[in-house]
Motif scaffolding. Structure first.
Motif, PDB file in Angstrom:
ATOM      1  N   GLY A   5       5.339 -24.863  -8.276  1.00 57.27           N
ATOM      2  CA  GLY A   5       5.336 -25.374  -9.645  1.00 57.27           C
ATOM      3  C   GLY A   5       5.116 -26.870  -9.755  1.00 57.27           C
ATOM      4  N   ALA A   6       4.773 -27.537  -8.621  1.00 59.24           N
ATOM      5  CA  ALA A   6       4.453 -28.966  -8.729  1.00 59.24           C
ATOM      6  C   ALA A   6       3.122 -29.104  -9.454  1.00 59.24           C
ATOM      7  CB  ALA A   6       4.369 -29.591  -7.345  1.00 59.24           C
ATOM      8  N   SER A   7       3.045 -30.034 -10.387  1.00 54.96           N
ATOM      9  CA  SER A   7       1.787 -30.249 -11.091  1.00 54.96           C
ATOM     10  C   SER A   7       0.861 -31.067 -10.200  1.00 54.96           C
ATOM     11  CB  SER A   7       2.044 -30.985 -12.394  1.00 54.96           C
ATOM     12  OG  SER A   7       2.566 -32.257 -12.135  1.00 54.96           O
ATOM     13  N   SER A   8      -0.421 -31.077 -10.548  1.00 53.05           N
ATOM     14  CA  SER A   8      -1.385 -31.870  -9.780  1.00 53.05           C
ATOM     15  C   SER A   8      -0.945 -33.325  -9.755  1.00 53.05           C
ATOM     16  CB  SER A   8      -2.766 -31.783 -10.423  1.00 53.05           C
ATOM     17  OG  SER A   8      -3.163 -30.456 -10.523  1.00 53.05           O
TER      18      SER A   8
ATOM     19  N   LEU B  59      -1.636 -18.134  -9.290  1.00 53.62           N
ATOM     20  CA  LEU B  59      -2.218 -18.983  -8.243  1.00 53.62           C
ATOM     21  C   LEU B  59      -3.735 -18.905  -8.327  1.00 53.62           C
ATOM     22  CD1 LEU B  59      -0.005 -18.153  -5.139  1.00 53.62           C
ATOM     23  CD2 LEU B  59       0.079 -20.160  -6.596  1.00 53.62           C
ATOM     24  N   ASP B  60      -4.235 -17.902  -8.973  1.00 51.50           N
ATOM     25  CA  ASP B  60      -5.674 -17.690  -9.055  1.00 51.50           C
ATOM     26  C   ASP B  60      -6.007 -17.351 -10.505  1.00 51.50           C
ATOM     27  OD1 ASP B  60      -8.186 -17.599  -8.115  1.00 51.50           O
ATOM     28  OD2 ASP B  60      -7.858 -15.981  -6.660  1.00 51.50           O
TER      29      ASP B  60
ATOM     30  N   ASN C 172      -1.999 -12.792  -6.376  1.00 50.51           N
ATOM     31  CA  ASN C 172      -2.198 -14.217  -6.663  1.00 50.51           C
ATOM     32  C   ASN C 172      -2.504 -14.437  -8.132  1.00 50.51           C
ATOM     33  OD1 ASN C 172      -1.763 -14.998  -4.046  1.00 50.51           O
ATOM     34  ND2 ASN C 172      -3.921 -14.846  -3.458  1.00 50.51           N
TER      35      ASN C 172
ATOM     36  N   ALA D  20       1.193 -24.556 -13.863  1.00 47.13           N
ATOM     37  CA  ALA D  20       2.135 -25.025 -12.839  1.00 47.13           C
ATOM     38  C   ALA D  20       3.566 -24.901 -13.363  1.00 47.13           C
ATOM     39  CB  ALA D  20       1.836 -26.474 -12.471  1.00 47.13           C
TER      40      ALA D  20
ATOM     41  N   PRO E 288      -4.389 -23.588  -5.985  1.00 46.69           N
ATOM     42  CA  PRO E 288      -3.293 -23.308  -5.051  1.00 46.69           C
ATOM     43  C   PRO E 288      -3.620 -22.190  -4.080  1.00 46.69           C
ATOM     44  CG  PRO E 288      -2.658 -22.898  -7.354  1.00 46.69           C
ATOM     45  CD  PRO E 288      -3.954 -23.587  -7.381  1.00 46.69           C
ATOM     46  N   VAL E 289      -4.383 -21.192  -4.534  1.00 46.64           N
ATOM     47  CA  VAL E 289      -4.631 -20.061  -3.649  1.00 46.64           C
ATOM     48  C   VAL E 289      -5.502 -20.484  -2.467  1.00 46.64           C
ATOM     49  CG1 VAL E 289      -6.581 -19.250  -5.028  1.00 46.64           C
ATOM     50  CG2 VAL E 289      -5.376 -17.659  -3.549  1.00 46.64           C
TER      51      VAL E 289
ATOM     52  N   PHE F 274       5.986 -15.441   1.014  1.00 46.83           N
ATOM     53  CA  PHE F 274       4.734 -15.252   1.746  1.00 46.83           C
ATOM     54  C   PHE F 274       4.992 -14.614   3.099  1.00 46.83           C
ATOM     55  CE2 PHE F 274       4.502 -19.029  -0.898  1.00 46.83           C
ATOM     56  CZ  PHE F 274       3.379 -18.778  -1.663  1.00 46.83           C
TER      57      PHE F 274
ATOM     58  N   GLU G 178      -4.200 -26.099 -16.176  1.00 43.48           N
ATOM     59  CA  GLU G 178      -3.572 -25.965 -14.859  1.00 43.48           C
ATOM     60  C   GLU G 178      -2.148 -26.514 -14.839  1.00 43.48           C
ATOM     61  OE1 GLU G 178      -4.231 -24.300 -12.191  1.00 43.48           O
ATOM     62  OE2 GLU G 178      -2.572 -25.147 -11.060  1.00 43.48           O
TER      63      GLU G 178
ATOM     64  N   PHE H 295       7.679 -16.914  -5.230  1.00 47.06           N
ATOM     65  CA  PHE H 295       6.759 -16.365  -4.229  1.00 47.06           C
ATOM     66  C   PHE H 295       7.449 -16.211  -2.883  1.00 47.06           C
ATOM     67  CE2 PHE H 295       3.928 -18.457  -7.202  1.00 47.06           C
ATOM     68  CZ  PHE H 295       2.919 -17.523  -7.356  1.00 47.06           C
TER      69      PHE H 295
ATOM     70  N   LYS I 140       2.295 -26.615  -5.014  1.00 49.20           N
ATOM     71  CA  LYS I 140       1.726 -26.188  -6.288  1.00 49.20           C
ATOM     72  C   LYS I 140       2.220 -24.788  -6.654  1.00 49.20           C
ATOM     73  CE  LYS I 140      -2.031 -27.777  -7.799  1.00 49.20           C
ATOM     74  NZ  LYS I 140      -3.465 -28.041  -8.088  1.00 49.20           N
TER      75      LYS I 140
ATOM     76  N   PHE J  38     -15.826 -12.775  -5.824  1.00 48.16           N
ATOM     77  CA  PHE J  38     -15.968 -13.826  -4.799  1.00 48.16           C
ATOM     78  C   PHE J  38     -17.375 -13.809  -4.281  1.00 48.16           C
ATOM     79  CE2 PHE J  38     -11.373 -12.912  -4.098  1.00 48.16           C
ATOM     80  CZ  PHE J  38     -10.909 -14.158  -4.450  1.00 48.16           C
TER      81      PHE J  38
END
Lengths: 234, 398
Positions: free
Chosen positions: B314-317, A54-55, A49, A83, B393-394, A94, A79, A92, B311, A11
């Motif tokens: 699992g929702a796509s863009s 997610l990352d 993540n 997904a 998403p993160v 949180f 991507e 997940f 997202k 980062f």
């Protein structure tokens, strides 16, 4: 089930580069119960993540086994494909629940099914046993702000598991809860692990971390300790 | 994601943020409302003017003194324009393809009857004028067919003027006084409204020669020619110009116009006006669109965490984009329908209030407003939605 090879992630914090993941090497088998611990900024959330797609790591390989049993390297994936992987294989939980405030408890749990385009009849069929298992029958029609913290986290767990994923990732799942509801949530997660789901928990809480069968400790983006309870001399 | 589920998700989201939804709805409704209402009013005005002009038949030529030309030269120093005389009119009436000719003199004078007086429009005309203007007589008779250069002390009056001077008393055969001369009422017009700016209900019509004496003039205000067939219109118009040029010593100092050309000129002007009015409405529609964009932007940034969550689940863009865009579209559609309906209601009320003005929004205005509203919603929601959907998403979850 999971094979992580030489994964790096950097980062830019101000003008200071931070090495959040440094040459991570990790192998996780199906059904494992893993805790990741370490001080703040050690990269444990980044690792979680990354494991949850997610990352994306800067380099290295991340092989994840899909429902067809075939392991694929997820790093070069598109991507949209990632997904779909998240939807079908990963759940997940949180620290701050992330429930949608305008939806009832039942609707929040149902959301992944809705996003996946599953018809209402089947959704209802799959929803009912989960609500029962979570002990939320009386609360199913309530909005999140009418629920206690423990109830909210149980809703979040319901949502994370309704797609029957193989991998359940929890980032400080008890961080906002009192010890009693925290214990309830952990029991629930462990029950799910007993049923066969792979459970990975990131936590500050030593007691919680010690309950896991395999403990990983991270410092400055590196795994400094990785021990399984089975290997421990007792 | 199934369509019903998606709509349900949108409606939940809209009904949850009631204030924001209401503001956007109002903004869009006002935009569409102003387009439809303004074009409706513009169209009503245009129709009204067109109706005024269509009182004249299409097969009529009008000759007026003076030449309307923008040649850029100096105006003549001497004399100005030459009058069109009764003799000119008589000469024109001998042309082929001419059914009738109506020389006109127009002025104002005070009309008296036993103490009551009224400033009224005096029109010097002949019986052909009645035919060309489709004037009907409710009582008595029209002007008699006499030699065009003969004066007679007779008049025909409009119904309003009759009411003002005589109330319910009989007027036929009575003598009116005006500016030192007298005339006997031989007929009363039926109610015929206005046309070309002449309020016939308040007019007093006398033989053209009498009016020339009254106003002490040799020149005619207008000459109207009833053309036998529309086909010969242009040819006759040239003929008229030739005859007038001959009679005026080689100088063309009259203007010949056809109602058709007049009408089309006015139609052009009014159409431009309607477009301008619609443009004003269009601007307000655009403003509404920008407002929608701002609201969507705010909504997207407020709901970044929700986008991240969707997202993560699992929702796509594409799904996220569709969710946000369809939400904006639902809002725009509802706003536009609301705007069109309220504009139509207002136009209907206007029609009730002013029965001779036909305020109807043209269908293309409503259609255009609807399309622009939806396009605005689509584009202005698409941009922030795309940005939101492309967030990793993160980062969205943080």
């Amino acid at each position: 089930m999971i094979q992580v090879n030489q994964v790096n992630k950097t980062f830019q914090l101000g003008d200071q580069p931070v090495h959040a993941l440094n040459n991570i090497q990790l192998k996780i088998s199906p059904g494992e119960y893993l805790s990741i611990m370490g001080p703040s900024g050690s990269g444990k959330s980044t690792l979680l993540n990354m494991l949850g797609l997610l990352d994306i790591p800067d380099d290295g390989e991340y092989w994840l086994q899909g429902c067809d049993g075939l392991a694929l390297d997820t790093v070069p994936m598109d991507e949209e494909v990632r997904a779909r992987y998240r939807r079908d294989h990963i759940g997940f939980v949180f620290q701050s629940y992330h429930l949608i405030p305008r939806l009832t408890a039942a609707e929040n749990i149902e959301l992944p099914l809705v996003l996946a385009g599953i018809p209402p009849d089947e959704r209802k069929e799959r929803l009912q046993p989960i609500i029962q298992r979570l002990g939320l029958e009386q609360r199913a029609g309530h909005l999140p702000n009418q629920l206690s913290g423990g109830q909210r986290q149980r809703v979040a767990i319901g949502r994370a598991t309704i797609m029957r994923p193989k991998l359940l990732l929890a980032d400080e799942p008890t961080g906002n809860l009192d010890s009693h509801s925290g214990a309830e949530v952990i029991e629930l997660l462990e029950e799910l692990n007993n049923d066969g789901i792979t459970l990975i928990i990131v936590t500050h809480d030593m007691d919680l971390g010690d309950r896991a069968k395999r403990k990983i400790r991270m410092v400055d983006g590196e795994i400094v300790l990785d021990k399984s309870r089975e290997q421990e001399p007792s | 994601m199934r369509l019903q589920d998606q709509l349900l998700f949108n409606l939940r989201s809209l009904s949850r943020q009631r204030f924001r939804t209401l503001m956007q709805l109002i903004a869009m409704a006002i935009g569409v409302f102003s387009v439809v209402l303004l074009t409706g009013l513009g169209e009503g005005g245009r129709q009204f003017v067109m109706a005024e002009f269509s009182v004249l038949g299409k097969d009529i030529l009008i000759i007026l003194p003076g030449r309307k030309e923008t040649s850029g030269g100096m105006p003549p120093l001497t004399g100005g324009t030459r009058d069109i005389t009764l003799q000119d009119a008589q000469a024109l009436s001998r042309l082929r393809n001419v059914d009738g000719i109506a020389p006109l003199v127009v002025g104002k004078a005070e009309v008296n009857f036993s103490g009551r007086s009224k400033e009224s429009l005096i029109i010097g005309a002949n019986p052909e004028f009645f035919i060309m203007r489709h004037l009907r007589i409710q009582q008595g008779q029209g002007l008699l067919q006499i030699e065009i250069d003969q004066a007679r002390p007779v008049c025909v009056i409009g119904p309003e003027l009759k009411k003002e001077l005589f109330a319910a008393q009989p007027a036929l055969g009575k003598w009116l006084k005006m500016a030192g001369s007298r005339c006997r009422i031989v007929g009363i017009l039926a109610n015929s409204g206005t046309g070309l700016g002449f309020d016939m209900n308040n007019a007093l019509i006398i033989p053209v020669a009498s009016s020339m004496q009254l106003f002490d003039t040799q020149g005619l205000f207008r000459v109207m020619i009833d053309v036998h067939s529309l086909a010969g219109m242009n040819k006759l118009s040239k003929e008229v110009e030739r005859v007038m040029q001959e009679r005026h010593e080689g100088e063309l100092d009259v203007t010949v116009i056809t109602p058709a050309s007049l009408l089309s000129a006015f139609d052009d002007i009014l159409a431009v006006l309607t477009v301008a009015i619609s443009a004003i409405g269009g601007i307000s529609l655009f403003v509404a669109g920008v407002l929608i964009m701002n609201m969507t932007l705010i909504s997207v940034s407020q709901r970044t965490a929700e986008i991240g969550l969707l997202k993560a689940l699992g929702a796509s863009s594409r799904q996220v984009r569709i969710l946000f865009v369809s939400e904006a579209l639902i809002l725009c559609l509802a706003g536009a329908v609301l705007g069109i309906l309220s504009a139509e209601v207002l136009l209907w009320l206007a029609r009730q209030q002013f029965s001779d003005l036909l305020f109807i929004a043209p269908w293309w205005a409503s259609a255009l407003a609807l399309i622009v509203a939806l396009t605005c919603g689509l584009v202005f929601a698409w941009l922030p939605a795309r940005r939101a959907a492309n967030l990793p998403p993160v980062e969205a979850l943080r």
